[in-house]
Design an enzyme around this catalytic site. Structure first.
Site, PDB file in Angstrom:
ATOM      1  N   PHE A 151       0.847  -1.147   0.035  1.00  0.00           N
ATOM      2  CA  PHE A 151       0.004   0.077  -0.063  1.00  0.00           C
ATOM      3  C   PHE A 151       0.744   1.158  -0.088  1.00  0.00           C
ATOM      4  CE2 PHE A 151      -2.243   3.046   2.914  1.00  0.00           C
ATOM      5  CZ  PHE A 151      -3.324   3.266   2.300  1.00  0.00           C
TER       6      PHE A 151
ATOM      7  N   SER B  23       5.440  -0.577   3.624  1.00  0.00           N
ATOM      8  CA  SER B  23       5.809  -1.853   3.916  1.00  0.00           C
ATOM      9  C   SER B  23       5.448  -2.862   2.765  1.00  0.00           C
ATOM     10  CB  SER B  23       4.568  -2.229   4.582  1.00  0.00           C
ATOM     11  OG  SER B  23       4.662  -1.318   5.983  1.00  0.00           O
TER      12      SER B  23
ATOM     13  N   GLN C 111       2.279  -7.787  45.633  1.00  0.00           N
ATOM     14  CA  GLN C 111       1.091  -7.129  45.118  1.00  0.00           C
ATOM     15  C   GLN C 111       1.377  -6.114  43.934  1.00  0.00           C
ATOM     16  OE1 GLN C 111      -1.339  -4.158  47.726  1.00  0.00           O
ATOM     17  NE2 GLN C 111      -2.862  -5.846  47.784  1.00  0.00           N
TER      18      GLN C 111
ATOM     19  N   ILE D  65       8.515  -6.318  34.687  1.00  0.00           N
ATOM     20  CA  ILE D  65       8.408  -7.396  35.771  1.00  0.00           C
ATOM     21  C   ILE D  65       9.491  -8.244  35.423  1.00  0.00           C
ATOM     22  CG2 ILE D  65       6.995  -9.476  35.782  1.00  0.00           C
ATOM     23  CD1 ILE D  65       4.495  -7.723  35.015  1.00  0.00           C
TER      24      ILE D  65
ATOM     25  N   GLY E 289      12.709  -7.303  34.819  1.00  0.00           N
ATOM     26  CA  GLY E 289      13.867  -6.603  35.468  1.00  0.00           C
ATOM     27  C   GLY E 289      14.920  -6.486  34.391  1.00  0.00           C
TER      28      GLY E 289
ATOM     29  N   GLU F   8      -0.617   3.273   9.719  1.00  0.00           N
ATOM     30  CA  GLU F   8      -2.290   3.288   9.447  1.00  0.00           C
ATOM     31  C   GLU F   8      -2.984   4.497  10.272  1.00  0.00           C
ATOM     32  OE1 GLU F   8      -3.969  -0.482   8.683  1.00  0.00           O
ATOM     33  OE2 GLU F   8      -1.982  -1.300   8.016  1.00  0.00           O
ATOM     34  N   GLY F   9      -2.366   5.325  10.417  1.00  0.00           N
ATOM     35  CA  GLY F   9      -2.949   6.387  11.440  1.00  0.00           C
ATOM     36  C   GLY F   9      -2.190   6.375  12.641  1.00  0.00           C
TER      37      GLY F   9
HETATM   38  C1  LIG Z   1       7.131   0.680   9.810  1.00  0.00           C
HETATM   39  C2  LIG Z   1       6.332   1.617   9.129  1.00  0.00           C
HETATM   40  C3  LIG Z   1       5.372   1.027   8.134  1.00  0.00           C
HETATM   41  C4  LIG Z   1       4.646   2.044   7.473  1.00  0.00           C
HETATM   42  N1  LIG Z   1       3.905   1.359   6.215  1.00  0.00           N
HETATM   43  C5  LIG Z   1       3.282   2.220   5.580  1.00  0.00           C
HETATM   44  C6  LIG Z   1       2.632   1.631   4.246  1.00  0.00           C
HETATM   45  O1  LIG Z   1       2.848   0.386   4.051  1.00  0.00           O
HETATM   46  N2  LIG Z   1       2.094   2.380   3.580  1.00  0.00           N
HETATM   47  C7  LIG Z   1       1.878   3.791   3.716  1.00  0.00           C
HETATM   48  O2  LIG Z   1       1.390   4.451   2.875  1.00  0.00           O
HETATM   49  N3  LIG Z   1       2.352   4.184   4.884  1.00  0.00           N
HETATM   50  C8  LIG Z   1       3.180   3.407   5.735  1.00  0.00           C
HETATM   51  N4  LIG Z   1       3.591   4.050   6.709  1.00  0.00           N
HETATM   52  C9  LIG Z   1       3.597   5.435   7.126  1.00  0.00           C
HETATM   53  C10 LIG Z   1       2.671   5.755   8.264  1.00  0.00           C
HETATM   54  O3  LIG Z   1       1.304   5.383   8.044  1.00  0.00           O
HETATM   55  C11 LIG Z   1       3.056   7.219   8.871  1.00  0.00           C
HETATM   56  O4  LIG Z   1       4.264   7.108   9.288  1.00  0.00           O
HETATM   57  C12 LIG Z   1       2.005   7.618   9.385  1.00  0.00           C
HETATM   58  O5  LIG Z   1       0.719   8.095   8.985  1.00  0.00           O
HETATM   59  C13 LIG Z   1       2.457   9.114  10.234  1.00  0.00           C
HETATM   60  O6  LIG Z   1       2.712   9.907   9.221  1.00  0.00           O
HETATM   61  P1  LIG Z   1       4.650  10.747   9.383  1.00  0.00           P
HETATM   62  O7  LIG Z   1       5.328   9.575   9.987  1.00  0.00           O
HETATM   63  O8  LIG Z   1       4.654  11.563   8.408  1.00  0.00           O
HETATM   64  O9  LIG Z   1       4.200  11.641  10.751  1.00  0.00           O
HETATM   65  P2  LIG Z   1       3.449  12.876  10.790  1.00  0.00           P
HETATM   66  O10 LIG Z   1       2.196  13.076  10.214  1.00  0.00           O
HETATM   67  O11 LIG Z   1       4.678  14.022  10.530  1.00  0.00           O
HETATM   68  O12 LIG Z   1       3.393  13.106  12.310  1.00  0.00           O
HETATM   69  C14 LIG Z   1       4.393  13.413  13.407  1.00  0.00           C
HETATM   70  C15 LIG Z   1       3.669  13.632  14.660  1.00  0.00           C
HETATM   71  O13 LIG Z   1       2.603  14.780  14.510  1.00  0.00           O
HETATM   72  C16 LIG Z   1       1.256  14.318  14.928  1.00  0.00           C
HETATM   73  N5  LIG Z   1       0.278  15.063  14.080  1.00  0.00           N
HETATM   74  C17 LIG Z   1       0.353  15.285  12.679  1.00  0.00           C
HETATM   75  N6  LIG Z   1      -0.640  16.031  12.325  1.00  0.00           N
HETATM   76  C18 LIG Z   1      -1.360  16.148  13.437  1.00  0.00           C
HETATM   77  C19 LIG Z   1      -2.561  16.917  13.770  1.00  0.00           C
HETATM   78  N7  LIG Z   1      -3.279  17.503  12.667  1.00  0.00           N
HETATM   79  N8  LIG Z   1      -3.122  17.013  15.001  1.00  0.00           N
HETATM   80  C20 LIG Z   1      -2.594  16.270  16.079  1.00  0.00           C
HETATM   81  N9  LIG Z   1      -1.268  15.608  15.794  1.00  0.00           N
HETATM   82  C21 LIG Z   1      -0.994  15.531  14.548  1.00  0.00           C
HETATM   83  C22 LIG Z   1       1.335  12.717  14.541  1.00  0.00           C
HETATM   84  O14 LIG Z   1       0.075  11.966  15.092  1.00  0.00           O
HETATM   85  C23 LIG Z   1       2.539  12.367  15.072  1.00  0.00           C
HETATM   86  O15 LIG Z   1       2.788  12.228  16.386  1.00  0.00           O
HETATM   87  C24 LIG Z   1       4.407   3.440   7.644  1.00  0.00           C
HETATM   88  C25 LIG Z   1       5.366   3.807   8.539  1.00  0.00           C
HETATM   89  C26 LIG Z   1       5.953   2.928   9.358  1.00  0.00           C
HETATM   90  C27 LIG Z   1       7.104   3.843  10.172  1.00  0.00           C
END
Ligand SMILES: Cc1cc2nc3c(=O)[nH]c(=O)nc-3n(C[C@H](O)[C@H](O)[C@H](O)COP(=O)(O)OP(=O)(O)OC[C@H]3O[C@@H](n4cnc5c(N)ncnc54)[C@H](O)[C@@H]3O)c2cc1C
Lengths: 254, 379
Positions: free
Chosen positions: B123, B158, B279, B337, B339, B363-364
């Site tokens: 994707f 991915s 506990q 847990i 250690g 995926e968000g």
């Molecule tokens: C191991 C891995 C596999 C992946 N696989 C795929 C794949 O198969 N296909 C694909 O298309 N993508 C893939 N991704 C991409 C992944 O979906 C994105 O990394 C993800 O959507 C976040 O985007 P970003 O890394 O650019 O972070 P950013 O969008 O730059 O976000 C950085 C931070 O800012 C926050 N943020 C951003 N906008 C807002 C907002 N409006 N309000 C509040 N907070 C916000 C985010 O939550 C995050 O904490 C993959 C990523 C990884 C690391």
């Protein structure tokens, strides 16, 4: 092309049995499975059918709730199943199981070869196979490691104390198999989904020629327990005397 | 109300447990260490019809429901969450996209080999400048005669280096905004498409993640998925389905963390008794078991809603949000847990903790899930 009957038991998965606080066995969260060696029996029946043609019928005696067991068995390749079920069949003993199986197999199923597991994962009495053969009046070969069909004969390799014995017997014949005989398959998704589409012949208690009463009585069942006293003994004569003394003191020896 | 799985679902789950114990547990640590895609496991998954569970049999799948797929991702992830994820994105997004939006020819040509497990899907949406903000993407697809010409740079794909069938999102009409993006099916080895080398990651290491470069990459017109301009809707629908898989992956991680924590805390003796009888430790395990059930039920509900044919976007986002955060929280506790023994390479909890983090990102992100959820409940 042989007609193969394979017998299996739906048993409690021992991994889920717990020890209750006062030493009793706790069955409250158990799950069930096909008895381990019976999986080998099913696999062997299916393997032979795939090689030599014929049909495989899987037969089980159990409680009416064991429907999942039937699907599990059928997902492993047999063509049909016979489900001999009654609520009272939940905890029956080997003499009853074998008598009920003989009643049904003898009167309702055509067979050339019957395959059983060597023993069940729960009781492991190793009695059902030989008793069933006896009741049907056919030869029985136990401890089987390898099976081949040769015309009207079955050739079996048996595990004996100091080696392997090769035996032949004319069909119809019953064999009980060891886990070494094969590696049971892990059914695929479609195998499981298709299982419920295969034919299941339901047989109730009333369909049997007679009733079969138990001869054993269970008086108690407790979990095995182990306590450590953390006492060490050496190999000197004095230590050995001390060891015996300690066992007597603990009431292990009387 | 009925919390019971069907007998088939239970059996399929048990069979996957056995599969994972036999084929995945023994290599999980090695494929993490070496960042290796376990081809041999995927061949076995294909043989057992595990790679297209919710796809109808006529298109090469097993024809079961989506809940069954989620159960399988959960059990697989309990042994190795990278492997569970690779299966999840392949089925939940790649296969589902063609099933839902592809025409008959596309289903025959692309869905069948994916659902049988012969080919692996990928994707391709995220770009260096467009993560959470999908609209900031710059990749374009221009119609030239009978072909679309794709140009742009994607990242974090991915199965990028290991995939066969790529679902690529690009603008066909940037001016049209939310109605200007389209999706294309691009087979491996199409000239102009190139996967970068895979990234070395903190966790999820056996899943291969890379950049995807498109330079005058030409695909025939028939490779447009659905209609022009529907790309964004398809991506969001893909996410809805994929998120159930990520939730299931997270549930598998929490289950593994709980399994390990129970085992270790009953064995490890300090101050004259197993630490499970302290506990402080017992309560960590109580919280873990409780959140595990909560995560699991949210996940199963989302999958069940999907199977009922009703809208499940909010519920999938809730399941993914909760399960991912619970996975992170409790894998940290599981290491606690254990250690020092939990901090050493080779300890399963160490891998679980590294693997858990990604569930809050892809995926968000968790923030993005909260946007989806609040957007619905505040509507
Ligand atoms: C191991 C891995 C596999 C992946 N696989 C795929 C794949 O198969 N296909 C694909 O298309 N993508 C893939 N991704 C991409 C992944 O979906 C994105 O990394 C993800 O959507 C976040 O985007 P970003 O890394 O650019 O972070 P950013 O969008 O730059 O976000 C950085 C931070 O800012 C926050 N943020 C951003 N906008 C807002 C907002 N409006 N309000 C509040 N907070 C916000 C985010 O939550 C995050 O904490 C993959 C990523 C990884 C690391």
């Amino acid at each position: 092309m042989p007609n193969i009957v394979v017998c299996f038991k739906w048993v409690i998965d021992e991994a889920y049995i717990r020890r209750g606080s006062s030493g009793e066995l706790d069955f409250s969260s158990v799950s069930y499975k096909i008895s381990d060696y019976d999986r080998n029996a099913i696999e062997e029946a299916v393997r032979l059918r795939n090689e030599s043609g014929g049909r495989v019928a899987a037969v089980t005696v159990g409680s009416p709730e064991a429907t999942k067991g039937l699907k599990d068995a059928l997902s492993r390749g047999p063509d049909q199943a016979y489900f001999i079920n009654d609520a009272s069949f939940e905890n029956i003993e080997p003499s009853q199981t074998s008598a009920i199986l003989a009643d049904v197999i003898g009167s309702k199923i055509e067979y050339d070869l019957i395959i059983c597991g060597e023993g069940s994962s729960d009781l492991y009495t190793q009695q059902v196979g030989p008793r069933l053969a006896e009741r049907l009046g056919i030869p029985c070969i136990s401890f089987v490691l390898k099976l081949t069909i040769d015309g009207n004969h079955i050739i079996a390799e048996r595990k004996v104390e100091d080696g392997v014995e090769v035996t032949a017997a004319p069909m119809p014949v019953l064999v009980t198999v060891l886990p070494d005989i094969n590696t049971p398959r892990i059914p695929g998704v479609k195998d499981t989904l298709m299982a419920s589409k295969k034919e299941v012949v339901n047989i109730a208690k009333d369909d049997l020629a007679q009733t079969y009463e138990p001869t054993l009585q269970t008086t108690a069942m407790t979990a095995a327990s182990m306590e450590r006293r953390c006492v060490k003994f050496g190999a000197e004569p004095g230590d050995i005397a001390g060891f015996v003394e300690a066992l007597e003191k603990e009431g292990v020896l009387r | 109300m009925d919390f019971k799985l069907t007998e088939e679902q239970e059996l399929i789950r048990q069979n996957m447990r056995e599969f994972a114990e036999k084929y995945v547990d023994p290599i999980a640590s090695e494929i993490d260490e070496n960042s290796r895609h376990p081809v041999e496991v995927f061949q076995k998954l294909a043989e057992g019809d595990w790679m297209g569970i919710p796809i109808p049999a006529e298109y090469g799948g097993a024809g079961a429901d989506y809940l069954t797929h989620a159960l399988v991702v959960e059990e697989l992830s309990r042994s190795c969450s990278s492997t569970g994820f690779t299966l999840s994105i392949h089925v939940g997004i790649a296969c589902m996209l063609v099933l839902m939006f592809g025409d008959e020819d596309q289903k025959k040509k692309y869905l069948v080999p994916m659902a049988t497990g012969e080919k692996l899907g990928a994707f391709v949406l995220t770009e260096p400048g467009a993560g959470t903000d999908v609209m900031a993407a710059t990749t374009t697809a221009v119609l030239d005669g009978d072909e679309y010409v794709i140009n742009g740079t994607k990242t974090f794909t991915s199965n990028g280096p290991t995939g066969d069938t790529y679902f690529v999102f690009a603008w066909t009409d940037k001016e049209a905004g939310r109605k200007g993006m389209s999706a294309f099916i691009v087979p491996k080895e199409t000239p102009g498409m190139q996967a970068g080398t895979h990234f070395q990651k903190m966790g999820l290491r056996s899943s291969q993640t890379s950049e995807m470069l498109f330079k005058d990459c030409r695909v025939p017109k028939e490779n447009l998925l659905g209609q022009e301009g529907r790309g964004l809707v398809m991506a969001m629908t893909g996410f809805d389905h994929g998120r159930i898989g990520i939730s299931a992956q997270s549930v598998g991680i929490i289950q593994a963390a709980l399994d390990e924590s129970i085992k270790w805390s009953k064995e490890r003796v300090q101050f004259g008794k197993p630490i499970s009888r302290q506990q402080a430790i017992a309560w960590m395990i109580a919280d873990m078991a409780t959140d595990l059930d909560a995560a699991r039920f949210l996940t199963y509900r989302a999958a069940w809603l999907k199977d009922q044919g009703v809208n499940f976007s909010k519920e999938a986002a809730m399941a993914k949000l909760f399960a991912a955060e619970a996975a992170m929280k409790h894998t940290i506790k599981a290491v606690q847990i254990h250690g020092g023994y939990g901090y050493v390479k080779g300890a399963k909890v160490e891998r679980l903790m590294r693997d858990a983090k990604i569930t809050e990102i892809y995926e968000g992100t968790s923030e993005a899930q909260r946007m989806v959820i609040s957007g619905t409940v505040l509507r």
